[in-house]
Design an enzyme around this catalytic site. Structure first.
Site, PDB file in Angstrom:
ATOM      1  N   LYS A  26      42.554  27.202  57.007  1.00 54.75           N
ATOM      2  CA  LYS A  26      43.286  26.044  57.508  1.00 54.75           C
ATOM      3  C   LYS A  26      42.961  25.792  58.979  1.00 54.75           C
ATOM      4  CE  LYS A  26      47.934  24.245  57.957  1.00 54.75           C
ATOM      5  NZ  LYS A  26      49.311  24.580  58.203  1.00 54.75           N
ATOM      6  N   LYS A  60      58.769  32.799  62.485  1.00 50.34           N
ATOM      7  CA  LYS A  60      58.924  32.643  63.931  1.00 50.34           C
ATOM      8  C   LYS A  60      59.641  33.839  64.534  1.00 50.34           C
ATOM      9  CE  LYS A  60      58.342  27.723  63.884  1.00 50.34           C
ATOM     10  NZ  LYS A  60      58.990  26.474  63.495  1.00 50.34           N
ATOM     11  N   LYS A  64      45.606  24.939  65.345  1.00 49.58           N
ATOM     12  CA  LYS A  64      45.379  25.278  66.754  1.00 49.58           C
ATOM     13  C   LYS A  64      46.189  26.490  67.181  1.00 49.58           C
ATOM     14  CE  LYS A  64      48.654  21.975  68.426  1.00 49.58           C
ATOM     15  NZ  LYS A  64      48.748  20.987  67.373  1.00 49.58           N
TER      16      LYS A  64
END
Ligand code: TRP
Length: 331
Positions: free
Chosen positions: A194, A111, A197
């Site tokens: 995978k 992140k 979204k």
């Protein structure tokens, strides 16, 4: 009876990957264990700070949960932010979490790389909040996908550290859980391994997609011009189509297209048409319930409220006992 806890972050609609990776396991477990399934909205705030969008997503995930088969009479279904006890346990666990281990966490590093302008402390302590979610009900098992194993390990570490420091055996050490070899991997329609979204919207089939949308998406799935030799190894995008078929189609259908592939007669257009219809047959009952639930705010609110009350019963007991063990004053 064992206690099971798991949550999904409300960042959008749930897709087939969420269903086969998590939801399907949740549904099976509700008959066997004392289950708590929640919507992790505080976790979403670490990357999506606006509450307005979040509220829509919370509602949609609750709808998806119920439509897919989670039963509020069997499981405790609640929204994380409806349970303030989690925040208190999170605070207490933060005293046991070391900066070094939080900085080394893979999801944190990822992140930081993706959002270098928003490296907030919530992001750093994300695994502590997740541990609080799990320990607040003193869980035995946590059904999660592979990507959550490190977080689970950290939850176990915090629980063990708490037990050690306070010389208690209060917390059980929760383990990640899935139904072994039944785990089916759901790849994306875009050739990626995978369905995700955050990587690519178009690669996802949502439980709430209308049949026509599913047809369009599947027909556009990445494929190629076909095998040139019998029994040729499948490229990733083609392997993906077969994997999806394995999840939703009958073994006869799968075998038929395997044979077509191995004899170089396969027409991907036909395969995709069949795949789309089989996905639709699978999602239609869920989709119809979703449409029904969308207009039933009163029911949704009552589910969330009842869930919060049940979760509160379990959580308040834990927080009271944890405060006692630590020796936090309570006058
Ligand atoms: N971090 C999990 C995910 O991204 C969501 C989550 C939050 C969770 N708290 C949890 C999962 C507790 C299991 C248990 O998928």
């Amino acid at each position: 009876m064992e206690t099971v806890v798991s949550g999904i972050r409300p960042t959008g609609f749930l897709h087939l990957g969420n269903y086969f990776g998590a939801l399907r396991n949740f549904i099976k477990m509700q008959d066997e264990a004392n289950c708590f399934f929640f919507i992790a909205d505080y976790h979403s705030l670490t990357t999506h700070p606006k509450g307005s969008e979040l509220n829509t997503h919370i509602k949609n995930v609750l709808i998806d949960y119920l439509a897919a088969g989670l039963d509020p009479d069997k499981s405790t279904l609640y929204v994380q932010s409806d349970l303030p006890e989690t925040a208190e346990l999170y605070l207490l666990l933060n005293m046991l979490a070391y900066l070094g281990e939080l900085e080394r966490c893979v999801s944190f590093k990822e992140k930081v790389r993706k959002h270098p302008d928003n490296v907030n402390a919530g992001l750093l302590t994300y695994p502590v909040l997740q541990a609080a979610d799990i320990l607040i009900h003193n869980a035995d098992k946590v059904p999660v996908g592979k990507d959550q194993l490190q977080h689970l390990e950290m939850a176990r570490d915090f629980a063990q550290r708490f037990n050690h420091i306070y010389e208690t055996e209060y917390f059980k050490l929760p383990v990640a859980y899935n139904f072994g070899n039944e785990l089916i991997k759901i790849p994306g329609l875009d050739g990626s391994t995978k369905m995700s979204k955050s990587d690519n919207e178009a690669s996802c089939v949502y439980l709430s997609d209308a049949p026509e949308t599913i047809r369009k998406k599947v027909m556009k799935a990445v494929s190629d011009s076909g095998p040139t030799e019998p029994h040729q190894e499948k490229p990733q995008a083609i392997e993906n189509l077969f994997q999806l078929m394995q999840a939703v189609s009958t073994s006869e259908t799968l075998q038929f297209f395997e044979e077509q592939y191995n004899t170089c007669q396969i027409r991907y257009g036909d395969m995709k048409k069949q795949l789309a219809e089989d996905i639709i047959a699978f999602t239609t009952p869920i989709y119809e319930k979703i449409l029904e639930l969308r207009s039933n705010d009163t029911y949704l609110r009552s589910v969330a409220q009842k869930g919060a009350e049940k979760a509160h019963e379990s959580a308040s007991k834990t927080v009271r006992q944890v405060r006692e063990i630590i020796g936090v004053r309570s006058i």
